[in-house]
Design an enzyme around this catalytic site. Structure first.
Site, PDB file in Angstrom:
ATOM      1  N   SER A 188       0.805  -1.210   0.000  1.00 59.37           N
ATOM      2  CA  SER A 188       0.000   0.000   0.000  1.00 59.37           C
ATOM      3  C   SER A 188       0.842   1.266   0.000  1.00 59.37           C
ATOM      4  O   SER A 188       0.307   2.357  -0.160  1.00 59.37           O
ATOM      5  CB  SER A 188      -0.912  -0.006   1.226  1.00 59.37           C
ATOM      6  OG  SER A 188      -0.143  -0.147   2.395  1.00 59.37           O
ATOM      7  N   LYS A 239       3.757  10.452   3.177  1.00 58.20           N
ATOM      8  CA  LYS A 239       3.692  11.480   2.145  1.00 58.20           C
ATOM      9  C   LYS A 239       4.572  12.660   2.519  1.00 58.20           C
ATOM     10  O   LYS A 239       4.932  12.850   3.685  1.00 58.20           O
ATOM     11  CB  LYS A 239       2.245  11.999   2.002  1.00 58.20           C
ATOM     12  CG  LYS A 239       1.235  10.976   1.512  1.00 58.20           C
ATOM     13  CD  LYS A 239       1.229  10.887   0.006  1.00 58.20           C
ATOM     14  CE  LYS A 239       0.002  10.108  -0.500  1.00 58.20           C
ATOM     15  NZ  LYS A 239      -0.197   8.824   0.167  1.00 58.20           N
TER      16      LYS A 239
END
Lengths: 225, 225
Positions: free
Chosen positions: A144, A183
DNA sequence: CTTGACACAGAACATGAGTTCGGTCTATAA
DNA sequence: TTATAGACCGAACTCATGTTCTGTGTCAAG
């Protein structure tokens, strides 16, 4: 002045630096040879004299361990610089991370309660300077995180941290989606732009008060086999 | 904490400190004796051991000049644990890797200019057991390896190797395309399937005799900031 | 006074460690 | 081809240096 040092000579210098940092005194010729994989003491001697020629080293003849680094830097700083390079930081591997769950943070109350296999060693110089107690590592399970260029099985080293600065790669938990991602963080007004490390992928935008920064990513380690 | 150091012991400490400052390495027992006006080496030895008892000095037995001044603090909790340097493997960072060029291998005279930091330290346990001289590292430039989950700036550690076994992640040079990639290697008949690490991407097939394996990837290291 | 811990001296000992020398290998120049 | 120089190896050599042992003199406790 361009000095082309051989790989061996560079390794020698680096080793001397590291050795002094660790032991407080310089290594012997034989210790250098062993570390740098040189079979003969004469070859070590040979290369040491080369380094003296290049002005990177000082030797005291007939003196055991009579070595001194004399690079352009101040010699005072050498031992400290070396410490950074050669010390290993032991980081607890506190669990796994997957997109579907928040980051498991290291237990605060019970402090040091991990067994031996859950600790990874990382050269201190590879990370910056951080409070060791704030560091922890996670193993990534599943694919993921591919948009963060992180593969299944990778280990990521994090610094525990609730805030982030622009450009930081952070682990954030998104309560609305119930998922965790890695991120790059950019605060833009009241929103946060979360930019994947993979430049071919698009960012997502979230309200700044709807995310939870779990920590800042310091390193990603991947070993094959 | 009272420390009843004799005059001699104070002079010894002072001299060691000064000597290291002047020479970069600690003095010998005899040098101490001469400076502090002690006739016998055994007496110097005797007092040095006293200083060790008091926690002011560290000695390495049977090591020339194996002295180290140590703070008077309690050795209870050291923030960073000192680890034997032999647990670190020194790997030369021999160059950069990009899709557009073959892998620069160590030993090939490219006339490379080596910087101070093209040697990286890696904990030995992080890699397997390999001949240290077969190991080298490359810094990835550009985003051409994103299909291998390798980002710009990553460092990959390779073992020099011309053959590969199925499942190995290898650096292969494709003469036909004139490019280098990192892929998983699977020999299938006379062809080789090169599988990207990113599971969302498709493999490519090449004739086995039309590829050149440059080395096996052992690890990928990524540091942020 | 005797005892024993302490600081010291001197010398012998063992090995740690720098130095030297002959020889191999490879690349480049003549 | 031969020759030369750089990098390397292995072993011997020699001194530098840590260790150990026996033996002094002092001083305070018994």
């Amino acid at each position: 002045m361009e000095q082309k040092l051989s790989t061996r000579q560079k390794r020698i210098l680096k080793f001397i630096e590291a050795f002094i940092g660790n032991n407080g005194y310089p290594p012997t010729i034989r210790e250098i040879g062993e570390a740098v994989e040189i079979a003969s003491t004469s070859v070590v001697n040979y290369n040491l004299n080369k380094l003296v020629e290049y002005g990177l080293l000082a030797r005291s003849p007939e003196v055991s361990r009579g070595l001194r680094l004399v690079g352009g830097e101040s010699p005072k700083e050498v031992p400290f610089k070396v410490v950074d390079i050669t010390h290993l930081v032991q980081i607890p591997l506190v669990g796994k991370i997957a997109a579907s769950a928040p980051v498991p943070l290291p237990g605060e109350d019970f402090g040091y309660y991990y067994d031996d296999d859950d600790i990874i060693d990382v050269p201190q110089g590879m990370l910056g300077k951080h409070r060791q107690s704030d560091l922890f590592a996670l193993r990534v399970t599943g694919d993921s995180m591919i948009d963060a260029m992180v593969a299944d099985g990778d280990v990521i080293v994090l610094e525990r941290q609730n805030i982030a600065r622009n450009g930081d790669m952070v682990a954030v938990f998104l309560p609305e989606r119930g998922e965790t991602t890695l991120k790059k963080y950019y605060l833009e007004g009241s929103q946060v732009r979360l930019q994947p490390a993979n430049p071919t992928m698009d960012p997502i935008y979230v309200d700044a008060d709807k995310i939870s920064v779990q920590g800042r990513v310091l390193a990603v380690l991947r070993t094959l086999h």
